[in-house]
Design a protein around this motif. Sequence first.
Motif, PDB file in Angstrom:
ATOM      1  N   LEU B 104      11.694   1.110  10.201  1.00 18.97           N
ATOM      2  CA  LEU B 104      11.551   2.090   9.190  1.00 18.97           C
ATOM      3  C   LEU B 104      12.395   2.068   8.199  1.00 18.97           C
ATOM      4  O   LEU B 104      11.983   2.264   7.057  1.00 18.97           O
ATOM      5  CB  LEU B 104      12.193   3.255  10.148  1.00 18.97           C
ATOM      6  N   LEU B 105      13.454   1.458   8.100  1.00 16.47           N
ATOM      7  CA  LEU B 105      14.117   1.173   6.611  1.00 16.47           C
ATOM      8  C   LEU B 105      13.445   0.430   5.898  1.00 16.47           C
ATOM      9  O   LEU B 105      13.622   0.600   4.579  1.00 16.47           O
ATOM     10  CB  LEU B 105      15.628   0.912   7.154  1.00 16.47           C
ATOM     11  N   LEU B 106      12.847  -0.583   6.351  1.00 15.66           N
ATOM     12  CA  LEU B 106      12.308  -1.380   5.445  1.00 15.66           C
ATOM     13  C   LEU B 106      11.227  -0.952   4.876  1.00 15.66           C
ATOM     14  O   LEU B 106      10.941  -1.225   3.545  1.00 15.66           O
ATOM     15  CB  LEU B 106      11.728  -2.730   6.289  1.00 15.66           C
ATOM     16  N   LYS B 107      10.327   0.110   5.473  1.00 12.18           N
ATOM     17  CA  LYS B 107       9.246   0.591   4.652  1.00 12.18           C
ATOM     18  C   LYS B 107       9.768   1.668   3.703  1.00 12.18           C
ATOM     19  O   LYS B 107       9.144   1.448   2.639  1.00 12.18           O
ATOM     20  CB  LYS B 107       8.407   1.311   5.855  1.00 12.18           C
ATOM     21  N   TYR B 109      12.356   1.476   2.236  1.00 10.75           N
ATOM     22  CA  TYR B 109      13.086   0.590   1.130  1.00 10.75           C
ATOM     23  C   TYR B 109      11.812   0.238   0.213  1.00 10.75           C
ATOM     24  O   TYR B 109      11.906   0.091  -0.848  1.00 10.75           O
ATOM     25  CB  TYR B 109      13.906  -0.549   1.678  1.00 10.75           C
ATOM     26  N   ALA B 110      10.697  -0.097   0.823  1.00 12.97           N
ATOM     27  CA  ALA B 110       9.381  -0.505  -0.139  1.00 12.97           C
ATOM     28  C   ALA B 110       9.049   0.414  -0.913  1.00 12.97           C
ATOM     29  O   ALA B 110       8.685   0.286  -2.026  1.00 12.97           O
ATOM     30  CB  ALA B 110       8.414  -0.998   0.844  1.00 12.97           C
ATOM     31  N   PHE B 111       9.154   1.750  -0.470  1.00 10.29           N
ATOM     32  CA  PHE B 111       8.777   2.809  -1.421  1.00 10.29           C
ATOM     33  C   PHE B 111       9.440   2.969  -2.480  1.00 10.29           C
ATOM     34  O   PHE B 111       9.238   3.379  -3.486  1.00 10.29           O
ATOM     35  CB  PHE B 111       8.758   4.236  -0.432  1.00 10.29           C
ATOM     36  N   ILE B 112      10.821   2.637  -2.336  1.00 13.64           N
ATOM     37  CA  ILE B 112      11.820   2.747  -3.674  1.00 13.64           C
ATOM     38  C   ILE B 112      11.198   1.802  -4.741  1.00 13.64           C
ATOM     39  O   ILE B 112      11.131   2.157  -5.849  1.00 13.64           O
ATOM     40  CB  ILE B 112      13.309   2.260  -3.024  1.00 13.64           C
ATOM     41  N   GLY B 113      10.883   0.744  -4.126  1.00 12.33           N
ATOM     42  CA  GLY B 113      10.144  -0.251  -5.328  1.00 12.33           C
ATOM     43  C   GLY B 113       8.937   0.167  -5.775  1.00 12.33           C
ATOM     44  O   GLY B 113       8.516   0.195  -7.012  1.00 12.33           O
ATOM     45  N   LEU B 216      17.451   8.346   0.520  1.00 12.15           N
ATOM     46  CA  LEU B 216      17.005   7.165  -0.229  1.00 12.15           C
ATOM     47  C   LEU B 216      15.940   7.504  -1.194  1.00 12.15           C
ATOM     48  O   LEU B 216      15.774   7.264  -2.252  1.00 12.15           O
ATOM     49  CB  LEU B 216      16.708   6.280   0.762  1.00 12.15           C
TER      50      LEU B 216
END
Lengths: 267, 274
Positions: B104-107, B109-113, B216
């Motif tokens: 979940l956190l990786l996905k 985090y991807a959206f932050i980019g 986030l």
Amino acid sequence: MEKISKSAKLYLALVFIVLYAPILYLIFYSFNSGDAMNNFESFTWEHYADVFSDTRLIMILINTVIVALLSALLATIIGVFGSIGIVYMRNKSIRNSILSLNNVLIVSPDVVIGASFLILFTMVGVKLGFASVLMSHIAFSIPIVVLMVLPKLQEMNSSLIDAAADLGATRRDIFTRVIIPFIKPGIFAGFFMALTYSLDDFAVTFFVTGNGFSTLSVEIYSMARTGVTLTINALSGIIFFVTLILVVGYYFISQRGKNPAGMGGRK
Amino acid sequence: MQTKSTKSLYLVPYYAWIALFVIAPIALVTYYSFFDINGHFTIENYKNFFTSVYLTLTISSFWYAFLITLFSLIIAYPTAYWLTKTKHKQLWLLLIIIPSWINLLLKTYAFIGIFGLYGPINAFLNVFGIGGKQILFTDFSFIFVSVYIFIPFMILPIFNALDKLNPSFIDASRDLGASSWATFTKVIFPLTINGVKAGIQAVFIPSLSLFMITRLIAGNKVITLGTAIEQQFLVTQNWGMGSTIAVFLIIFMVIIMIITGQRDKGATSHGKNK
């Protein structure tokens, strides 16, 4: 059955693209020689090398996997015995209340589970760290295992057990040679679900983790707030492919699991 | 009978689990909700909860959860419907599930980019001359990412319900001259309502307690009940108030369970690996 139209296909394609976009985006930039998730400079494996040289990150990864495997295993054992107990429960109202209690942790919000476990561990005096995280993961995985195993047990014809007993099987034999093989697909499904829940959990772990111990989710959370390097991207690339392999493996196990169960019924 | 006593011996760990990790936590949360930050017995926390701050928080929390659930449903239903019509539907379903296996956190985090000022969405907007926009830290990004995270959990129960639907009902409705729309609203949707309910449960309750996406992606602008609990427990260290909010969250949860009714046995979690 009607064929699906062009627009339906387009819609599905769009959903798939959106679902995979963030993952592919992460993996794409894991090969970027630049230091951020924009401006792709040139191709490099550097970040993958970084993952393997970052001992702290590797330790966290190992922690995460150990907690997941161990908690899934223990939850499966407790859950299987629990569901066998529930199935043979005579009193209907007790059985129903046990079942509702079983489902409490499934429907509870993660934050509430995390906060209440934090209180529990502090009261009992369990040190926050590996032990508390492991226990929490076992705790929230057990009901999932029960939910996966129970339908299989209910499907099982009780005459199978009677037949085995008539043929002179001991209770141990009945358990290991009749019940367990029959409910095996459910056990596998429960184990894998527990594994997934554990690997994916963030909120509960975040509450009960304390200072010294960290799992991947908690680590990414703290990193994402302070600024992350592309090492995390490389790591997600690795995780994605490991997951793919696991999913494919799971798919084949569950496909294979279907046949023996069917044959067992006919025998 | 010997069998019986041995059988209950196997059940000891399971019962211990229920006592320790199901009943005790709820009891403890309720107990703690009556103490203030200094450990004095009080009902102040409950009075506090009904002040404007927490009421606004609760209402906005519900509003966001409602929006997240609504959008998930709008996107998930057609997806599930058309998925059941594809060849190799089990394989396609598996492909829907795979992203939910990624942390979940990786996905997130991807959206932050992706939503970032220099991310692809803004680059895209620039090409069309709309110009860069602040997407991250808005309501839009919060709801988008939440829907993204929850959508597989909405698709699965609906898929299972649609998959179980007997196609002869649809044929019958057609034969009797119903339009596709009438068939959908009068036959298909009512018969799959249990899947929809299971999906709503699987999305609405977790949405009320989201806290890492709010931090986030929404940049602390959106505060949900989950964020408030996390804040009280881990930042302010006011376990009493945190517990009080948790008690209300549990009450809301029970209410939602009652409204959405008895679900298909374990439909939510079953779906996940089917």
